[in-house]
Design a protein around this motif. Structure first.
Motif, PDB file in Angstrom:
ATOM      1  N   GLU A  51      33.472  38.983  47.334  1.00 26.91           N
ATOM      2  CA  GLU A  51      34.724  39.355  48.023  1.00 26.91           C
ATOM      3  C   GLU A  51      35.876  38.476  47.561  1.00 26.91           C
ATOM      4  N   LYS A  52      35.602  37.199  47.409  1.00 28.40           N
ATOM      5  CA  LYS A  52      36.626  36.262  46.929  1.00 28.40           C
ATOM      6  C   LYS A  52      37.040  36.611  45.506  1.00 28.40           C
ATOM      7  N   LYS A  82      37.038  39.535  44.084  1.00 27.65           N
ATOM      8  CA  LYS A  82      37.832  40.766  44.051  1.00 27.65           C
ATOM      9  C   LYS A  82      39.310  40.486  44.318  1.00 27.65           C
ATOM     10  N   ARG A  83      39.585  39.471  45.128  1.00 28.93           N
ATOM     11  CA  ARG A  83      40.978  39.138  45.444  1.00 28.93           C
ATOM     12  C   ARG A  83      41.730  38.630  44.215  1.00 28.93           C
ATOM     13  N   TYR A  84      40.992  38.177  43.222  1.00 29.11           N
ATOM     14  CA  TYR A  84      41.610  37.655  42.008  1.00 29.11           C
ATOM     15  C   TYR A  84      42.046  38.751  41.043  1.00 29.11           C
ATOM     16  N   LYS A 112      44.297  41.025  41.482  1.00 31.59           N
ATOM     17  CA  LYS A 112      45.758  41.059  41.502  1.00 31.59           C
ATOM     18  C   LYS A 112      46.337  39.837  40.785  1.00 31.59           C
TER      19      LYS A 112
END
Length: 224
Positions: free
Chosen positions: A6-7, A9-11, A13
């Motif tokens: 999950e962490k 995936k935030r990268y 962007k």
């Protein structure tokens, strides 16, 4: 494990922002090189743009999934080492910038080595993992890359017409200092690898773990 993904995936962007800044800086230095009639700066700046399509092709050819945090680190490191250091002449203009990048390379390559190790060993249980094996793999991979980099600099010197290793004014001192600061960065990274083996987390080892989890080796070696 799910939190790690999950962490990561935030990268995705953040990678897009890094890519945009990277491209704009490359164009700026390329134009600057043309204006100042510096073929070296223009060519190096234009060459840095290879990374963008290169990363795209790498993802397509290897079917690389996720790994956005790791890709962010790739853009940041190449931006500092190739873009600013080479095209921006930071190596010549900023004191000790060269040593900072070489030290950082020890950490950066260690993270890539850990990601490769985790991916290749995905078929094995982490419970029986030997921390010494992990650390030795990471350490020797990082130092081997450092040595190959110096060999590349030595080979490129006559081609580019620049004393990349400062042999004329320092002999082998500059090369040895580069290797030593890389060793410092590698040892710092190995400390993080040990913490990771003991269940601790940090942004570097988490990036390697997220990449390995989402890109398991297709034919892992199975224990008998």
């Amino acid at each position: 494990m799910e939190k790690c993904i999950e962490k990561d995936k935030r990268y995705e962007k953040i990678v897009k922002i890094c890519r945009m800044i990277y491209a704009l800086t490359a164009i700026y230095y390329a134009v600057q090189g043309i204006v100042h009639q510096s073929a070296y700066q223009a060519s190096v700046a234009a060459g840095t743009l290879i990374l963008i399509p290169g990363m795209y092709l790498l993802r397509r050819l290897t079917r690389w999934k996720g790994g956005w945090q790791l890709e962010t680190y790739i853009y940041v490191f190449v931006y500092l080492s190739w873009m600013l250091g080479g095209a921006g002449f930071f190596y010549d203009r900023v004191p000790y910038f060269d040593k900072f990048v070489h030290c950082l390379s020890g950490v950066f390559v260690s993270v890539l080595a850990l990601a490769s190790y985790r991916m290749l060993e995905r078929g094995h249980s982490r419970e029986g993992e030997n921390p010494a094996t992990v650390c030795l793999f990471v350490f020797f991979t990082s130092m081997a890359v450092a040595g190959l980099f110096e060999l590349c600099e030595f080979t490129m010197t006559p081609i580019m017409g620049r004393d990349l290793q400062h042999v004329e004014d320092s002999g082998v001192t500059d090369t040895m200092q580069d290797m030593l600061v890389c060793l410092v960065g590698t040892l710092a990274a190995v400390g993080l690898m040990l913490r990771n083996c003991w269940g601790k987390h940090d942004p570097f080892t988490d990036a390697a773990e997220a990449f390995a989890v989402q890109n398991p080796c297709k034919n892992p070696v199975k224990t008998r």
